[in-house]
Design an enzyme around this catalytic site. Structure first.
Site, mmCIF file in Angstrom:
data_model
loop_
_atom_site.group_PDB
_atom_site.id
_atom_site.type_symbol
_atom_site.label_atom_id
_atom_site.label_comp_id
_atom_site.label_asym_id
_atom_site.label_seq_id
_atom_site.Cartn_x
_atom_site.Cartn_y
_atom_site.Cartn_z
ATOM 1 C CB VAL A 169 -0.974 -0.008 1.192
ATOM 2 C CG1 VAL A 169 -1.746 1.299 1.273
ATOM 3 C CG2 VAL A 169 -1.944 -1.183 1.076
ATOM 4 C CB CYS A 170 4.075 2.210 1.576
ATOM 5 S SG CYS A 170 3.722 2.033 3.334
ATOM 6 C CG ASN A 171 5.200 1.133 -4.889
ATOM 7 O OD1 ASN A 171 6.157 1.834 -5.205
ATOM 8 N ND2 ASN A 171 4.455 0.511 -5.798
#
Length: 223
Positions: A169-171
């Site tokens: 999710v961060c990317n």
């Protein structure tokens, strides 16, 4: 119209809630407490924290509130390049695998989750933005991250440049953020922080406040 020198540095900040393996996300505490902390510590000159928001740790099914967050950063500035150039999105995420702060230089157009996100999505080698091309497409921040990291290290913080924000999710958020930033004349940055049992909360709050200070002091080189 304000000049670029006169316009404040408008900062829009996100953290994440819990996800599988991380029942308590330190970025939720950092972001929720940041305005209060900066009020006590003192905001760097010329910096305004416009908005702090906690995101659900999810990809495509949480895209609508993420896009609303992006739009809030440019609302009312569309015809004022000086204000847009001094608007920055800063995203904080946690990595349980690190013991230092990691300033992410880039995001990759690939969603390849090893486990489901908080809304049950488990993509495999999918392009985040199909219009951008394949999963090898990369977007980079335009902020001078090597200079930023150097200054933070001088202050005594354990921080490194990272070229891999993962494929979770961060990317996913960072790629969308960089794409929006590129299209609207603003800046975007993603920072991974360790768990609080690696670096305690008090130091992490000081790190975030110092990051804002360093970004403000180095921003002139972009203008």
């Amino acid at each position: 119209m304000e000049s670029a020198e006169e316009a404040p540095l408008s900062v829009f900040i996100t953290g994440f809630g819990k996800f599988i393996g991380v029942p308590y996300n330190p970025t939720e505490s950092i972001v929720n407490n940041l305005k209060w902390f900066m009020k006590v510590k003192g905001m760097p000159k010329g910096v305004v924290i416009e908005k702090c928001q906690i995101l659900v740790a999810a990809g495509k099914d949480a895209l609508s509130p993420l896009c609303d967050f992006f739009k809030s950063a440019v609302e009312g500035k569309e015809d004022d390049p000086s204000k847009l150039s001094r608007t920055i999105l800063i995203h904080f995420g946690v990595s349980s695998a690190i013991t230092k702060f990691a300033i992410e230089s880039q995001a990759i157009n690939e969603a390849d989750f090893l486990w489901e996100d908080q809304l049950g999505w488990v993509p495999s080698n999918e392009s985040i933005i199909k219009e951008d091309g394949g999963i090898e497409q990369i977007r980079k921040t335009s902020l001078p991250i090597n200079k930023i990291v150097t200054e933070l290290v001088k202050m005594g913080f354990p921080v490194v440049v990272s070229n891999d924000a993962g494929r979770f999710v961060c990317n996913y958020v960072y790629y969308n953020s960089l794409r929006f930033a590129d299209g609207n004349g603003i800046k975007s940055l993603f920072v991974h922080v360790p768990l609080f049992n690696q670096i305690d909360e008090a130091i992490q709050m000081l790190f975030v406040s110092s990051l804002l200070e360093v970004i403000a002091s180095t921003y002139a080189c972009l203008e």
